[in-house]
Design an enzyme around this catalytic site. Structure first.
Site, PDB file in Angstrom:
ATOM      1  N   SER A  23       0.847  -1.201   0.000  1.00 59.94           N
ATOM      2  CA  SER A  23       0.000   0.000   0.000  1.00 59.94           C
ATOM      3  C   SER A  23       0.873   1.238   0.000  1.00 59.94           C
ATOM      4  CB  SER A  23      -0.879   0.028   1.250  1.00 59.94           C
ATOM      5  OG  SER A  23      -1.525   1.278   1.377  1.00 59.94           O
ATOM      6  N   TYR A  41      -1.718  -0.635  10.247  1.00 61.01           N
ATOM      7  CA  TYR A  41      -1.852  -1.104   8.862  1.00 61.01           C
ATOM      8  C   TYR A  41      -0.641  -0.646   8.029  1.00 61.01           C
ATOM      9  CZ  TYR A  41      -3.800  -1.132   4.083  1.00 61.01           C
ATOM     10  OH  TYR A  41      -4.008  -1.314   2.736  1.00 61.01           O
TER      11      TYR A  41
HETATM   12  P1  NAP Z   1     -11.390  -5.897   0.390  1.00 58.30           P
HETATM   13  O1  NAP Z   1     -12.338  -5.519  -0.706  1.00 58.30           O
HETATM   14  O2  NAP Z   1     -11.767  -5.626   1.801  1.00 58.30           O
HETATM   15  O3  NAP Z   1     -11.000  -7.430   0.196  1.00 58.30           O
HETATM   16  C1  NAP Z   1     -10.126  -8.049   1.088  1.00 58.30           C
HETATM   17  C2  NAP Z   1     -10.026  -9.505   0.734  1.00 58.30           C
HETATM   18  O4  NAP Z   1      -9.067 -10.121   1.605  1.00 58.30           O
HETATM   19  C3  NAP Z   1     -11.334 -10.256   0.936  1.00 58.30           C
HETATM   20  O5  NAP Z   1     -11.515 -11.151  -0.144  1.00 58.30           O
HETATM   21  C4  NAP Z   1     -11.099 -11.037   2.247  1.00 58.30           C
HETATM   22  O6  NAP Z   1     -11.803 -12.279   2.316  1.00 58.30           O
HETATM   23  C5  NAP Z   1      -9.620 -11.308   2.146  1.00 58.30           C
HETATM   24  N1  NAP Z   1      -8.986 -11.615   3.438  1.00 58.30           N
HETATM   25  C6  NAP Z   1      -8.779 -10.799   4.491  1.00 58.30           C
HETATM   26  N2  NAP Z   1      -8.137 -11.451   5.471  1.00 58.30           N
HETATM   27  C7  NAP Z   1      -7.940 -12.725   5.026  1.00 58.30           C
HETATM   28  C8  NAP Z   1      -7.336 -13.885   5.562  1.00 58.30           C
HETATM   29  N3  NAP Z   1      -6.802 -13.878   6.800  1.00 58.30           N
HETATM   30  N4  NAP Z   1      -7.322 -15.016   4.823  1.00 58.30           N
HETATM   31  C9  NAP Z   1      -7.852 -15.050   3.570  1.00 58.30           C
HETATM   32  N5  NAP Z   1      -8.432 -13.967   2.994  1.00 58.30           N
HETATM   33  C10 NAP Z   1      -8.483 -12.829   3.722  1.00 58.30           C
HETATM   34  O7  NAP Z   1     -10.004  -5.133   0.220  1.00 58.30           O
HETATM   35  P2  NAP Z   1      -9.191  -4.585  -1.046  1.00 58.30           P
HETATM   36  O8  NAP Z   1      -9.251  -3.112  -0.984  1.00 58.30           O
HETATM   37  O9  NAP Z   1      -9.519  -5.296  -2.282  1.00 58.30           O
HETATM   38  O10 NAP Z   1      -7.727  -4.990  -0.532  1.00 58.30           O
HETATM   39  C11 NAP Z   1      -6.913  -5.954  -1.154  1.00 58.30           C
HETATM   40  C12 NAP Z   1      -5.482  -5.624  -0.814  1.00 58.30           C
HETATM   41  O11 NAP Z   1      -5.177  -4.331  -1.328  1.00 58.30           O
HETATM   42  C13 NAP Z   1      -5.201  -5.564   0.693  1.00 58.30           C
HETATM   43  O12 NAP Z   1      -3.958  -6.161   0.975  1.00 58.30           O
HETATM   44  C14 NAP Z   1      -5.149  -4.076   0.968  1.00 58.30           C
HETATM   45  O13 NAP Z   1      -4.362  -3.763   2.086  1.00 58.30           O
HETATM   46  C15 NAP Z   1      -4.565  -3.561  -0.327  1.00 58.30           C
HETATM   47  N6  NAP Z   1      -4.815  -2.130  -0.542  1.00 58.30           N
HETATM   48  C16 NAP Z   1      -6.068  -1.658  -0.785  1.00 58.30           C
HETATM   49  C17 NAP Z   1      -6.230  -0.285  -0.985  1.00 58.30           C
HETATM   50  C18 NAP Z   1      -7.558   0.336  -1.255  1.00 58.30           C
HETATM   51  O14 NAP Z   1      -7.614   1.581  -1.383  1.00 58.30           O
HETATM   52  N7  NAP Z   1      -8.639  -0.418  -1.365  1.00 58.30           N
HETATM   53  C19 NAP Z   1      -5.124   0.575  -0.925  1.00 58.30           C
HETATM   54  C20 NAP Z   1      -3.881   0.032  -0.681  1.00 58.30           C
HETATM   55  C21 NAP Z   1      -3.722  -1.324  -0.501  1.00 58.30           C
HETATM   56  P3  NAP Z   1     -13.411 -12.343   2.562  1.00 58.30           P
HETATM   57  O15 NAP Z   1     -14.026 -11.831   1.286  1.00 58.30           O
HETATM   58  O16 NAP Z   1     -13.705 -13.779   2.790  1.00 58.30           O
HETATM   59  O17 NAP Z   1     -13.681 -11.454   3.729  1.00 58.30           O
END
Ligand code: NAP
Length: 243
Positions: free
Chosen positions: A138, A152
């Site tokens: 991130s 985080y």
């Molecule tokens: P999201 O929509 O909340 O999706 C998170 C996913 O991770 C979900 O599928 C969840 O599973 C899964 N997950 C969480 N903990 C887990 C575990 N212990 N074991 C297996 N699966 C797990 O989030 P997102 O925004 O797409 O984030 C994806 C990645 O991008 C993350 O690493 C996040 O830190 C990074 N990121 C996101 C942003 C942003 O602006 N959105 C910015 C920077 C970085 P369930 O569906 O079963 O709950």
């Protein structure tokens, strides 16, 4: 060689977009999820309807036994994983560090860093020849996320060190390890952080004047995994609209 990829947290958000894009490019995909089976199954249904190969698998990737099972099942289904996307991650509601309890801090580290370590180790130990890993870090690893979620941000900083170190350990055996660092992407994660409209609030301060989409992050992940990035390792692509 068959391309087999495990996308952790592949049921929603950036992971779901990545799973679908990789399937459209010929990868057989394991769509891992932690608890939202319905979303993961919907991703699989979308992929298979288009003629792609995918299955969903529940595993909490912060747990060693679950990670071993995830790789075992993938291997039985498609053969050993040739590619890995360490995407699963969590955050908790915005808070100053002074108000965070240790349980929260430790849970974030387990979900975001230990998971990346466990999946990477499993991948490396089973994959003695070429392959590629992309870690989803991130922009927070650079900003530190003050007054929001330093826990985080610190977990993503640790992930960046893991990316760099591992890329150097396995480069000579032909395994590439890279990272994307998104920021301000429209997903459910911001609701978990306590502010569903966070991306819209911050958009005017982003040089490109808008939030990003999961597909824009997936494109970078797919490129880093692909042979087009064959001379790229230990590198980071920031996807944060210029921030
Ligand atoms: P999201 O929509 O909340 O999706 C998170 C996913 O991770 C979900 O599928 C969840 O599973 C899964 N997950 C969480 N903990 C887990 C575990 N212990 N074991 C297996 N699966 C797990 O989030 P997102 O925004 O797409 O984030 C994806 C990645 O991008 C993350 O690493 C996040 O830190 C990074 N990121 C996101 C942003 C942003 O602006 N959105 C910015 C920077 C970085 P369930 O569906 O079963 O709950």
């Amino acid at each position: 060689m068959n391309k087999v990829v495990i996308v952790t947290g592949g049921g929603r958000g950036i992971g779901a977009a990545t799973a679908k894009l990789l399937a459209s490019r010929g990868y057989a995909v394991c769509v891992n999820y932690r608890s939202d089976a319905k979303s993961a199954e919907a991703v699989v249904a979308e992929i298979t309807a288009l003629g792609g190969q995918a299955f969903s698998y529940q595993a909490d990737v912060s747990k060693e036994t679950d990670v071993v099972a995830l790789f075992d099942v993938t291997e039985k289904t498609y053969g050993h994983a040739t590619h890995l996307v360490n995407n699963a991650g969590i955050l908790y509601p915005q808070s100053c560090l002074a108000d965070m309890d240790v349980e929260r801090f430790n849970k974030v580290m387990l979900s975001n860093v230990t998971s990346c370590f466990l999946c990477s180790r499993e991948f490396i130990n089973r994959n003695k020849s070429t392959g590629a890993i992309v870690n989803v870090s991130s922009v927070a690893s650079r900003t530190g996320s003050p007054f929001e979620y330093i826990d985080y941000a610190a977990s993503k900083g640790a992930m960046d060190s893991l990316t760099k170190g591992l890329s150097l350990e396995v480069a000579a055996q032909g395994i590439r390890v890279n990272s994307v660092r998104p920021g301000f992407i429209y997903t459910d994660m911001h609701a978990d952080g306590g502010e569903p409209n966070r991306v819209d609030r911050l958009a005017p301060q982003i040089p490109l004047q808008r939030g990003g989409t999961p597909d824009e992050v997936a494109n970078a992940i797919a490129w880093l995994l692909s042979d087009e990035a064959s001379y790229v390792t230990g590198s980071f692509i920031d996807l944060a609209g210029g921030k």
